[in-house]
Design a protein around this motif. Structure first.
Motif, PDB file in Angstrom:
ATOM      1  N   ALA A 160      51.994 -29.879  73.609  1.00  0.00           N
ATOM      2  CA  ALA A 160      51.208 -30.674  73.798  1.00  0.00           C
ATOM      3  C   ALA A 160      51.705 -32.179  72.578  1.00  0.00           C
ATOM      4  O   ALA A 160      52.311 -31.556  71.693  1.00  0.00           O
ATOM      5  CB  ALA A 160      49.856 -30.424  73.002  1.00  0.00           C
ATOM      6  N   TRP A 161      51.547 -33.121  73.049  1.00  0.00           N
ATOM      7  CA  TRP A 161      52.196 -34.380  72.460  1.00  0.00           C
ATOM      8  C   TRP A 161      51.334 -35.735  72.616  1.00  0.00           C
ATOM      9  O   TRP A 161      50.814 -35.990  73.642  1.00  0.00           O
ATOM     10  CB  TRP A 161      53.397 -34.539  72.855  1.00  0.00           C
ATOM     11  CG  TRP A 161      54.234 -35.697  72.341  1.00  0.00           C
ATOM     12  CD1 TRP A 161      53.942 -36.434  71.291  1.00  0.00           C
ATOM     13  CD2 TRP A 161      55.424 -36.397  72.751  1.00  0.00           C
ATOM     14  NE1 TRP A 161      54.793 -37.435  70.958  1.00  0.00           N
ATOM     15  CE2 TRP A 161      55.705 -37.266  72.111  1.00  0.00           C
ATOM     16  CE3 TRP A 161      56.229 -35.798  73.879  1.00  0.00           C
ATOM     17  CZ2 TRP A 161      57.117 -38.025  72.198  1.00  0.00           C
ATOM     18  CZ3 TRP A 161      57.233 -36.667  74.261  1.00  0.00           C
ATOM     19  CH2 TRP A 161      57.749 -37.699  73.308  1.00  0.00           C
ATOM     20  N   VAL A 162      50.949 -36.285  71.344  1.00  0.00           N
ATOM     21  CA  VAL A 162      50.006 -37.392  71.249  1.00  0.00           C
ATOM     22  C   VAL A 162      50.996 -38.507  70.143  1.00  0.00           C
ATOM     23  O   VAL A 162      51.368 -37.781  69.282  1.00  0.00           O
ATOM     24  CB  VAL A 162      48.576 -37.379  70.753  1.00  0.00           C
ATOM     25  CG1 VAL A 162      47.879 -38.544  70.640  1.00  0.00           C
ATOM     26  CG2 VAL A 162      47.943 -36.459  71.591  1.00  0.00           C
ATOM     27  N   HIS A 163      51.018 -39.717  70.589  1.00  0.00           N
ATOM     28  CA  HIS A 163      51.966 -40.551  69.977  1.00  0.00           C
ATOM     29  C   HIS A 163      50.755 -41.631  69.304  1.00  0.00           C
ATOM     30  O   HIS A 163      49.724 -42.101  69.854  1.00  0.00           O
ATOM     31  CB  HIS A 163      52.669 -41.601  70.910  1.00  0.00           C
ATOM     32  CG  HIS A 163      53.775 -42.230  69.951  1.00  0.00           C
ATOM     33  ND1 HIS A 163      54.474 -41.843  69.007  1.00  0.00           N
ATOM     34  CD2 HIS A 163      53.989 -43.926  69.895  1.00  0.00           C
ATOM     35  CE1 HIS A 163      55.124 -42.619  68.487  1.00  0.00           C
ATOM     36  NE2 HIS A 163      54.666 -44.015  69.010  1.00  0.00           N
ATOM     37  N   PRO A 181      49.553 -39.252  76.050  1.00  0.00           N
ATOM     38  CA  PRO A 181      48.375 -39.723  75.335  1.00  0.00           C
ATOM     39  C   PRO A 181      48.913 -40.453  73.878  1.00  0.00           C
ATOM     40  O   PRO A 181      49.811 -40.092  73.283  1.00  0.00           O
ATOM     41  CB  PRO A 181      48.058 -38.194  75.055  1.00  0.00           C
ATOM     42  CG  PRO A 181      48.617 -37.351  75.748  1.00  0.00           C
ATOM     43  CD  PRO A 181      50.140 -37.937  76.246  1.00  0.00           C
ATOM     44  N   ARG A 182      47.868 -41.164  73.730  1.00  0.00           N
ATOM     45  CA  ARG A 182      48.300 -42.091  72.729  1.00  0.00           C
ATOM     46  C   ARG A 182      47.059 -42.728  71.927  1.00  0.00           C
ATOM     47  O   ARG A 182      46.127 -42.943  72.394  1.00  0.00           O
ATOM     48  CB  ARG A 182      49.220 -43.387  72.991  1.00  0.00           C
ATOM     49  CG  ARG A 182      48.405 -44.148  74.033  1.00  0.00           C
ATOM     50  CD  ARG A 182      49.602 -45.041  75.146  1.00  0.00           C
ATOM     51  NE  ARG A 182      48.852 -45.492  76.158  1.00  0.00           N
ATOM     52  CZ  ARG A 182      48.349 -44.831  77.324  1.00  0.00           C
ATOM     53  NH1 ARG A 182      48.869 -43.559  77.529  1.00  0.00           N
ATOM     54  NH2 ARG A 182      47.834 -45.603  78.331  1.00  0.00           N
ATOM     55  N   VAL A 183      47.483 -42.983  70.354  1.00  0.00           N
ATOM     56  CA  VAL A 183      46.286 -43.580  69.882  1.00  0.00           C
ATOM     57  C   VAL A 183      46.853 -44.942  69.101  1.00  0.00           C
ATOM     58  O   VAL A 183      47.863 -44.800  68.512  1.00  0.00           O
ATOM     59  CB  VAL A 183      45.626 -42.937  68.727  1.00  0.00           C
ATOM     60  CG1 VAL A 183      44.329 -43.339  67.919  1.00  0.00           C
ATOM     61  CG2 VAL A 183      45.289 -41.533  69.377  1.00  0.00           C
ATOM     62  N   GLU A 213      42.495 -35.492  69.501  1.00  0.00           N
ATOM     63  CA  GLU A 213      42.322 -34.578  70.345  1.00  0.00           C
ATOM     64  C   GLU A 213      41.621 -35.156  71.622  1.00  0.00           C
ATOM     65  O   GLU A 213      41.702 -34.582  72.523  1.00  0.00           O
ATOM     66  CB  GLU A 213      41.538 -33.629  69.340  1.00  0.00           C
ATOM     67  CG  GLU A 213      42.276 -32.931  68.391  1.00  0.00           C
ATOM     68  CD  GLU A 213      41.540 -31.879  67.661  1.00  0.00           C
ATOM     69  OE1 GLU A 213      40.533 -31.854  67.808  1.00  0.00           O
ATOM     70  OE2 GLU A 213      42.141 -31.090  66.948  1.00  0.00           O
ATOM     71  N   ALA A 214      40.898 -36.178  71.507  1.00  0.00           N
ATOM     72  CA  ALA A 214      40.266 -36.785  72.519  1.00  0.00           C
ATOM     73  C   ALA A 214      41.258 -37.491  73.657  1.00  0.00           C
ATOM     74  O   ALA A 214      41.053 -37.184  74.768  1.00  0.00           O
ATOM     75  CB  ALA A 214      39.223 -37.873  72.056  1.00  0.00           C
ATOM     76  N   ALA A 215      42.278 -37.808  72.850  1.00  0.00           N
ATOM     77  CA  ALA A 215      43.276 -38.776  73.743  1.00  0.00           C
ATOM     78  C   ALA A 215      43.910 -37.571  74.514  1.00  0.00           C
ATOM     79  O   ALA A 215      44.408 -37.614  75.843  1.00  0.00           O
ATOM     80  CB  ALA A 215      44.178 -39.439  72.660  1.00  0.00           C
ATOM     81  N   TYR A 216      44.366 -36.438  73.847  1.00  0.00           N
ATOM     82  CA  TYR A 216      45.177 -35.452  74.299  1.00  0.00           C
ATOM     83  C   TYR A 216      44.087 -34.666  75.483  1.00  0.00           C
ATOM     84  O   TYR A 216      44.545 -34.550  76.781  1.00  0.00           O
ATOM     85  CB  TYR A 216      45.412 -34.406  73.634  1.00  0.00           C
ATOM     86  CG  TYR A 216      46.086 -33.063  74.061  1.00  0.00           C
ATOM     87  CD1 TYR A 216      47.333 -33.299  74.868  1.00  0.00           C
ATOM     88  CD2 TYR A 216      45.442 -31.939  74.340  1.00  0.00           C
ATOM     89  CE1 TYR A 216      47.969 -32.270  75.322  1.00  0.00           C
ATOM     90  CE2 TYR A 216      46.135 -30.768  75.016  1.00  0.00           C
ATOM     91  CZ  TYR A 216      47.245 -31.168  75.449  1.00  0.00           C
ATOM     92  OH  TYR A 216      47.858 -30.023  76.208  1.00  0.00           O
ATOM     93  N   ASP A 217      42.788 -34.318  75.365  1.00  0.00           N
ATOM     94  CA  ASP A 217      42.136 -33.848  76.160  1.00  0.00           C
ATOM     95  C   ASP A 217      41.788 -34.623  77.344  1.00  0.00           C
ATOM     96  O   ASP A 217      41.850 -34.234  78.644  1.00  0.00           O
ATOM     97  CB  ASP A 217      40.482 -33.585  75.715  1.00  0.00           C
ATOM     98  CG  ASP A 217      40.697 -32.354  74.493  1.00  0.00           C
ATOM     99  OD1 ASP A 217      41.585 -31.629  74.663  1.00  0.00           O
ATOM    100  OD2 ASP A 217      39.728 -32.344  73.829  1.00  0.00           O
ATOM    101  N   GLU A 218      41.567 -36.079  77.172  1.00  0.00           N
ATOM    102  CA  GLU A 218      41.544 -36.975  78.401  1.00  0.00           C
ATOM    103  C   GLU A 218      42.921 -36.935  79.290  1.00  0.00           C
ATOM    104  O   GLU A 218      42.519 -37.202  80.569  1.00  0.00           O
ATOM    105  CB  GLU A 218      41.204 -38.339  77.752  1.00  0.00           C
ATOM    106  CG  GLU A 218      41.184 -39.453  78.853  1.00  0.00           C
ATOM    107  CD  GLU A 218      40.801 -40.853  78.112  1.00  0.00           C
ATOM    108  OE1 GLU A 218      41.596 -41.795  78.268  1.00  0.00           O
ATOM    109  OE2 GLU A 218      39.980 -40.896  77.363  1.00  0.00           O
ATOM    110  N   ALA A 219      43.864 -37.092  78.703  1.00  0.00           N
ATOM    111  CA  ALA A 219      45.126 -36.991  79.551  1.00  0.00           C
ATOM    112  C   ALA A 219      45.195 -35.727  80.331  1.00  0.00           C
ATOM    113  O   ALA A 219      46.037 -35.639  81.302  1.00  0.00           O
ATOM    114  CB  ALA A 219      46.520 -37.313  78.529  1.00  0.00           C
ATOM    115  N   ALA A 220      44.830 -34.642  79.671  1.00  0.00           N
ATOM    116  CA  ALA A 220      44.961 -33.224  80.338  1.00  0.00           C
ATOM    117  C   ALA A 220      44.025 -33.101  81.400  1.00  0.00           C
ATOM    118  O   ALA A 220      44.283 -32.363  82.301  1.00  0.00           O
ATOM    119  CB  ALA A 220      44.602 -32.152  79.360  1.00  0.00           C
TER     120      ALA A 220
END
Length: 221
Positions: A160-163, A181-183, A213-220
């Motif tokens: 899992a990876w968010v930038h 996924p990104r913020v 976590e919202a960005a990751y969940d949205e991308a998943a």
């Protein structure tokens, strides 16, 4: 393994404060003018001289900023930003934002356009440890090229990876093109050139865990 990668300067370390105060040391009263000129010139220096070490990018960009603003700069003074960068301060919201992510089980990494010898100063000032660092020196390029992201993916194989980053140009655009996924930490209140590039936006690091976590969940999904 869950990872959050960060840009360092401008996102965690107050880059504008560092440029402004460094310029003030060699050109008193001109810090704000030189900061604005510096921001215009640095991307071009990084693009046209990608083999330069970052301390040399800082010096060359300051020279160009001074030339544009007609500010005299002694040859020995061009190194001032590279000399002071280890002392540039973190933003006040960094400690809580990073600690909350670590407590939730996220690992932290830096993808920085700086060199390892310079970013070592930032790591000493950041209040939370980082498990990984990818520098321009290692990547062989400056963001917005993809090299930092590719080196990190190859070395750490994140599940899992968010930038997370402040720079629209250097970070949000390449992360978007790579499908990450990104913020966006929009500390300056800028409007994006292309709103589709931005997934989640925060004015700072307060509440960052929820945004990540919202960005990751949205991308998943």
């Amino acid at each position: 393994m869950r990872w959050v990668t960060f840009d360092c300067y401008g996102t965690l370390i107050d880059w504008r404060h560092g440029i402004r105060t460094g310029a003030e040391l060699v050109a008193p009263g001109q810090g704000e003018r030189l900061l604005e000129a510096y921001t215009r010139h640095e991307p071009e220096v990084q693009t046209t001289k990608p083999v330069l070490r970052y301390r040399d990018v800082l010096a060359e960009t300051l020279r160009r900023a001074c030339a544009e603003e007609k500010v005299d700069l002694a040859p020995d003074d061009a190194s001032i930003l590279g000399e002071t960068i280890p002392y540039w301060p973190p933003f006040p919201d960094v400690a809580a934002g990073l600690a909350e992510l670590r407590a939730a089980g996220w690992r932290l990494a830096l993808l920085t356009n700086c060199d390892r010898d310079l970013v070592a100063g930032a790591l000493r000032r950041l209040p939370v440890p980082f498990e990984a660092v990818v520098t321009a020196e290692e990547a062989g390029a400056y963001k917005p090229e993809f090299a930092h992201f590719e080196v990190f993916r190859s070395a750490y194989e994140p599940e899992a990876w968010v930038h997370v980053a402040q720079s629209y140009f250097h970070d949000q655009v390449p992360a978007h093109r790579l499908g990450l996924p990104r913020v966006w930490i929009n500390r300056l209140g800028h409007e994006p050139e292309d709103p589709s590039v931005i997934q989640r936006v925060q004015p700072g690091l307060h509440g960052l865990r929820a945004a990540v976590e919202a960005a990751y969940d949205e991308a998943a999904r």
